[in-house]
Design an enzyme around this catalytic site. Sequence first.
Site, mmCIF file in Angstrom:
data_model
loop_
_atom_site.group_PDB
_atom_site.id
_atom_site.type_symbol
_atom_site.label_atom_id
_atom_site.label_comp_id
_atom_site.label_asym_id
_atom_site.label_seq_id
_atom_site.Cartn_x
_atom_site.Cartn_y
_atom_site.Cartn_z
ATOM 1 N N TRP A 1 0.493 -62.386 79.930
ATOM 2 C CA TRP A 1 0.762 -60.958 79.711
ATOM 3 C C TRP A 1 2.174 -60.583 80.097
ATOM 4 C CZ3 TRP A 1 -2.048 -58.983 76.231
ATOM 5 C CH2 TRP A 1 -3.408 -59.268 76.122
ATOM 6 N N ASP B 1 2.243 -53.609 85.443
ATOM 7 C CA ASP B 1 1.068 -53.662 84.579
ATOM 8 C C ASP B 1 -0.099 -54.056 85.485
ATOM 9 O OD1 ASP B 1 -0.970 -54.292 82.840
ATOM 10 O OD2 ASP B 1 0.152 -55.806 81.711
ATOM 11 N N LYS C 1 -10.954 -53.202 81.717
ATOM 12 C CA LYS C 1 -11.295 -54.231 82.702
ATOM 13 C C LYS C 1 -11.921 -53.601 83.948
ATOM 14 C CE LYS C 1 -8.290 -56.945 80.203
ATOM 15 N NZ LYS C 1 -6.926 -56.891 79.676
HETATM 16 C C1 PLP Z 1 -5.882 -57.032 78.905
HETATM 17 C C2 PLP Z 1 -4.484 -56.953 79.381
HETATM 18 C C3 PLP Z 1 -3.449 -56.403 78.589
HETATM 19 C C4 PLP Z 1 -3.673 -55.933 77.176
HETATM 20 O O1 PLP Z 1 -4.409 -54.787 77.154
HETATM 21 P P1 PLP Z 1 -4.758 -54.007 75.805
HETATM 22 O O2 PLP Z 1 -5.343 -52.750 76.349
HETATM 23 O O3 PLP Z 1 -5.705 -54.854 75.038
HETATM 24 O O4 PLP Z 1 -3.489 -53.778 75.064
HETATM 25 C C5 PLP Z 1 -2.192 -56.323 79.135
HETATM 26 N N1 PLP Z 1 -1.933 -56.745 80.382
HETATM 27 C C6 PLP Z 1 -2.896 -57.285 81.166
HETATM 28 C C7 PLP Z 1 -2.545 -57.727 82.545
HETATM 29 C C8 PLP Z 1 -4.192 -57.396 80.683
HETATM 30 O O5 PLP Z 1 -5.148 -57.929 81.473
#
Ligand code: PLP
Length: 362
Positions: free
Chosen positions: A103, A173, A197
């Site tokens: 990511w 993030d 999540k």
């Molecule tokens: C799942 C995830 C993403 C992507 O998320 P989306 O909502 O599908 O765009 C980005 N960064 C991390 C750390 C993730 O776990």
Amino acid sequence: MTKRAYNFNAGPAALPLSVLQTAAEQMTNFEGTGMSVMEMSHRSENYERLNNETQGLFRTLFGIPDGYKVLFLQGGASTQFAMVPMNLLPAGKTAAFVVHGAWSTKAYKEAKLFGDAVTIASSKESGFKSVPDLSKSALPDNTAYLHVTSNETIEGVQFDAFPETGEVPLIADMSSDILSRPLDVSKFSLIYAGAQKNLGPSGVTVVIAKDELVDKSPEHLATMLRYDTHAANNSLYNTPPSFSVYIMNLVLRWIESEGGLAGIERRNVEKTNLIYQAIDESEGFYRGHADAPYRSRMNITFRLSNEDDEKAFLKAADAAGFVGLKGHRSVGGCRASTYNAVPYEACAALAEFMHDFRRKRQ
Ligand SMILES: *Cc1c(COP(=O)(O)O)cnc(C)c1O
């Protein structure tokens, strides 16, 4: 008794049973309105109250200081990979990245579409098993911000201590570990997370940011991709993902009832210890991917010593009612995602299953 799967999905992921039950009860009649939140005007008093209350819950649970906005956006964390540089990376400045998994690699590549971006530290060479050592890396002059990924979901590698960046804004993030442990929010200038999540269903993305970062976006930027649009309109500029915000509201109340972030963290440590123990006591039958100090409390990544055992393990796990244990297609192996809402009992059952499978196989 409701039959519930042992759900270790990486995202969308398990939600608390009580949240789903409340949502079911309120599905046709939310607080006496005679309708579901899905059927309600986002300009109604009821929805505005829900919107404000959900922001308030974030503020109290996460200890967000004054001077920050809490925004509910759409497009997932992936859209934030673009919105952050579009809004906060002017010409002549550099966005700095720590890269320790899939990511953060994506976030870095996306930023390069909009301006100057550099990786100041990476653990790619060693296979993304750790958060890179930041003590030897300096921020370039003219750094607009430093971007980190608090938990790499695919590799199962998590930050413990975040870097001190002084005047340089720290942006994180936190999609896969937000609200899983207490954190000092004041260290960060902007935090973002897709909800699916740890917060609720997909469809809503939370952005928590200092006022000065989201109050004025560059002049020539699309209306929907400007932070200032959403900040000025209390996240109600256009139709919000109202049902996702509603479920998130219920999830936040559930976290509160579980003892807040301290209570949630304690449980996450207990839950994941069970599974890491099953790995560590297996004499190499199971092999954890992440180096021990960086092991994630949200995504436990491991392999078996050979492909045959791995296939047999996943097949037997599936037959025993465990869902979502196959590792991400890019890295293979196994992964158990143990987000906040995954119950202790599910983790205990998995640890037990891992012990049993090994005994039978060795
Ligand atoms: C799942 C995830 C993403 C992507 O998320 P989306 O909502 O599908 O765009 C980005 N960064 C991390 C750390 C993730 O776990």
